[in-house]
Scaffold this motif. Structure first.
Motif, PDB file in Angstrom:
ATOM      1  N   THR A  34       0.676  -1.378   0.229  1.00  0.00           N
ATOM      2  CA  THR A  34      -0.034   0.487  -0.071  1.00  0.00           C
ATOM      3  C   THR A  34       0.808   1.375   0.188  1.00  0.00           C
ATOM      4  O   THR A  34       0.696   2.283  -0.358  1.00  0.00           O
ATOM      5  CB  THR A  34      -0.587   0.653   1.379  1.00  0.00           C
ATOM      6  N   PHE A  35       1.566   0.977   0.615  1.00  0.00           N
ATOM      7  CA  PHE A  35       2.854   2.754   1.105  1.00  0.00           C
ATOM      8  C   PHE A  35       4.130   2.356   0.235  1.00  0.00           C
ATOM      9  O   PHE A  35       4.649   1.048   0.182  1.00  0.00           O
ATOM     10  CB  PHE A  35       3.398   2.454   2.289  1.00  0.00           C
ATOM     11  N   GLY A  36       4.630   3.578  -0.866  1.00  0.00           N
ATOM     12  CA  GLY A  36       5.510   3.159  -2.017  1.00  0.00           C
ATOM     13  C   GLY A  36       7.269   3.681  -1.047  1.00  0.00           C
ATOM     14  O   GLY A  36       6.954   3.090   0.454  1.00  0.00           O
ATOM     15  N   ASP A  63      10.023   2.604  -6.113  1.00  0.00           N
ATOM     16  CA  ASP A  63       8.340   2.922  -6.056  1.00  0.00           C
ATOM     17  C   ASP A  63       8.273   2.503  -7.272  1.00  0.00           C
ATOM     18  O   ASP A  63       8.581   1.860  -8.125  1.00  0.00           O
ATOM     19  CB  ASP A  63       7.776   4.358  -6.387  1.00  0.00           C
ATOM     20  N   ALA A  64       6.963   0.756  -7.445  1.00  0.00           N
ATOM     21  CA  ALA A  64       6.632  -0.008  -8.344  1.00  0.00           C
ATOM     22  C   ALA A  64       6.053   0.797  -8.933  1.00  0.00           C
ATOM     23  O   ALA A  64       5.055   1.606  -8.820  1.00  0.00           O
ATOM     24  CB  ALA A  64       6.232  -0.979  -8.010  1.00  0.00           C
ATOM     25  N   ARG A  65       5.785   0.525 -10.057  1.00  0.00           N
ATOM     26  CA  ARG A  65       4.698   1.546 -10.906  1.00  0.00           C
ATOM     27  C   ARG A  65       2.903   1.750 -10.400  1.00  0.00           C
ATOM     28  O   ARG A  65       2.616   0.321  -8.987  1.00  0.00           O
ATOM     29  CB  ARG A  65       4.327   1.345 -12.450  1.00  0.00           C
ATOM     30  N   GLY A  66       3.161   3.004 -10.228  1.00  0.00           N
ATOM     31  CA  GLY A  66       1.573   3.022  -9.561  1.00  0.00           C
ATOM     32  C   GLY A  66       1.599   3.375  -8.378  1.00  0.00           C
ATOM     33  O   GLY A  66       1.046   4.248  -7.555  1.00  0.00           O
ATOM     34  N   TYR A  67       2.955   3.735  -7.837  1.00  0.00           N
ATOM     35  CA  TYR A  67       3.463   3.846  -6.732  1.00  0.00           C
ATOM     36  C   TYR A  67       3.833   5.410  -5.740  1.00  0.00           C
ATOM     37  O   TYR A  67       4.996   4.867  -7.051  1.00  0.00           O
ATOM     38  CB  TYR A  67       4.150   2.770  -5.275  1.00  0.00           C
ATOM     39  N   GLY A  68       4.487   5.830  -5.119  1.00  0.00           N
ATOM     40  CA  GLY A  68       4.903   6.865  -5.094  1.00  0.00           C
ATOM     41  C   GLY A  68       5.297   8.202  -6.027  1.00  0.00           C
ATOM     42  O   GLY A  68       4.229   8.848  -7.035  1.00  0.00           O
ATOM     43  N   TRP A 116       4.936  -7.363   0.507  1.00  0.00           N
ATOM     44  CA  TRP A 116       4.186  -7.674  -0.554  1.00  0.00           C
ATOM     45  C   TRP A 116       5.635  -7.572  -1.475  1.00  0.00           C
ATOM     46  O   TRP A 116       6.494  -8.319  -2.300  1.00  0.00           O
ATOM     47  CB  TRP A 116       3.461  -6.861  -1.269  1.00  0.00           C
ATOM     48  N   GLY A 117       6.218  -6.863  -1.416  1.00  0.00           N
ATOM     49  CA  GLY A 117       7.577  -6.848  -1.566  1.00  0.00           C
ATOM     50  C   GLY A 117       9.192  -7.862  -1.708  1.00  0.00           C
ATOM     51  O   GLY A 117       9.587  -7.957  -2.482  1.00  0.00           O
ATOM     52  N   GLN A 201       0.693  10.068  -2.652  1.00  0.00           N
ATOM     53  CA  GLN A 201       0.056   8.857  -3.451  1.00  0.00           C
ATOM     54  C   GLN A 201      -1.801   9.560  -2.647  1.00  0.00           C
ATOM     55  O   GLN A 201      -3.059   8.544  -2.832  1.00  0.00           O
ATOM     56  CB  GLN A 201      -0.154   7.684  -2.859  1.00  0.00           C
ATOM     57  N   SER A 202      -1.377  11.089  -2.936  1.00  0.00           N
ATOM     58  CA  SER A 202      -2.979  11.359  -2.519  1.00  0.00           C
ATOM     59  C   SER A 202      -3.770  11.823  -3.087  1.00  0.00           C
ATOM     60  O   SER A 202      -3.307  11.795  -4.433  1.00  0.00           O
ATOM     61  CB  SER A 202      -2.661  12.771  -1.759  1.00  0.00           C
ATOM     62  N   VAL A 203      -4.969  11.213  -2.907  1.00  0.00           N
ATOM     63  CA  VAL A 203      -6.248  11.577  -4.778  1.00  0.00           C
ATOM     64  C   VAL A 203      -7.234  12.043  -2.906  1.00  0.00           C
ATOM     65  O   VAL A 203      -7.278  12.595  -1.558  1.00  0.00           O
ATOM     66  CB  VAL A 203      -6.613  10.360  -4.733  1.00  0.00           C
ATOM     67  N   PRO A 204      -7.730  12.651  -3.751  1.00  0.00           N
ATOM     68  CA  PRO A 204      -9.016  13.951  -3.406  1.00  0.00           C
ATOM     69  C   PRO A 204     -10.330  13.094  -2.181  1.00  0.00           C
ATOM     70  O   PRO A 204     -10.546  12.439  -2.957  1.00  0.00           O
ATOM     71  CB  PRO A 204      -9.311  14.876  -4.627  1.00  0.00           C
ATOM     72  N   GLY A 205     -10.607  13.595  -1.678  1.00  0.00           N
ATOM     73  CA  GLY A 205     -11.552  13.079  -0.341  1.00  0.00           C
ATOM     74  C   GLY A 205     -11.732  13.943   0.685  1.00  0.00           C
ATOM     75  O   GLY A 205     -11.402  15.216   1.179  1.00  0.00           O
TER      76      GLY A 205
END
Length: 302
Positions: A34-36, A63-68, A116-117, A201-205
């Motif tokens: 979940t965390f980059g 940072d894997a793709r989709g992270y950080g 997971w790494g 990794q922020s998104v609006p909310g």
């Protein structure tokens, strides 16, 4: 001084590789589900990268793709259904690019996979990646089948998930049971971690929220239902399996199963009391850093 290199995976995906220090020996860290890289390994005041540099090694965190700070797959915005993006086999391609970059600059490279790494590292090693050692920190290898529902990416599978600040803190605190978190974690540790995480990794909310691709949940579901996603017997590099005693995600039974399955005869198992799945950010983090450093020292001294 910290530097971020932009490297490119074989399919053209742009990847962030965070780096500190210099020298002929290096450690490459791979984050979890979940965390980059930066919140996992370079949170200010709690940086494992800085500790590795202090021990005389260059330190890198991918940072894997989709992270950080790495490129975000368009598939994260797809409708639910199909295979969620960024499975361990794809992230292992990203790791291969990072290893090539680091190998070209250093004589010795130690790999550290977190949660997971460790799956990503395992897939890369099964494919023949060359490292001087591998540390499986807080590994999730073959979880109990009863945990399948815990990892469920949805029906149909969702391509990504969102996690709030409250959910993140509650997950961390749950490892401590009835004990006050301050017994194991500094008062400011969560805030420092979240600020570093939310920055990347922020998104609006309404509440501060981050997002992550769901391929990891597909990997964890497969591992719990069908068995490991990589062949640990193919791991021939010297290996250390290490976890915190309070870790409810990476269990003792699973860690020992991985230890037993590893193909190398040069393997060690360590369990550090008073640490959770987030041990690298807790009061006993120095015990973790020192244990892994001692392993690297031994390998380099042989």
């Amino acid at each position: 001084m910290a530097t971020t290199h932009t490297i490119t995976a074989d399919d053209g995906t742009a990847l962030a590789l965070h780096a500190e220090g210099a020298g002929d020996r290096a450690v490459l860290f791979v984050h979890g589900a979940t965390f980059g890289a930066r919140p996992a390994f370079a949170t200010p005041g709690y940086s494992w990268l800085a500790a590795a540099v202090d021990a005389g090694r260059a330190a890198y965190a991918l940072d894997a793709r989709g992270y950080g700070d790495s490129e975000r797959p368009a598939a994260m915005d797809a409708a639910p259904g199909g295979d969620p993006p960024v499975r361990a086999d794809v992230a292992a391609d990203d790791l291969a690019a990072a290893l090539a970059f680091v190998r070209a600059r250093h004589d010795a490279v130690h790999l550290v996979g977190y949660s997971w790494g460790s799956m990503i590292a395992g897939v890369a090693l099964e494919r023949g990646a060359a490292v001087d050692s591998v540390t499986m920190y807080a590994p999730v290898y073959a979880p109990d089948p009863d945990r399948v529902a815990e990892f469920d990416p949805g029906d149909p599978p969702a391509p990504k998930r969102e996690v709030t600040r409250t959910e993140t803190r509650d997950r961390w605190d749950a490892h401590f049971g009835d004990a006050e978190p301050v017994r194991y974690r500094d008062d400011d540790a969560f805030d420092a971690f979240w600020e570093t995480l939310h920055d990347g990794q922020s998104v609006p909310g309404e509440e501060q929220t981050i997002e992550a691709p769901n391929g990891t949940l597909a990997d964890l579901t497969e591992a719990a239902r069908d068995g490991p996603v990589y062949d640990a017997a193919a791991v021939s590099a010297p290996a250390l399996v290490v976890r915190g005693s309070l870790d409810r995600t990476a269990t003792r039974a699973d860690g020992l199963a991985l230890y037993d399955a590893l193909g190398t005869d040069d393997r060690e198992y360590a369990e550090l009391a008073g640490g959770s799945h987030f041990l690298a950010l807790e009061r006993r983090r120095r015990a973790l850093f020192d244990r892994v450093r001692a392993f690297h020292d031994r390998i380099e001294g042989e």
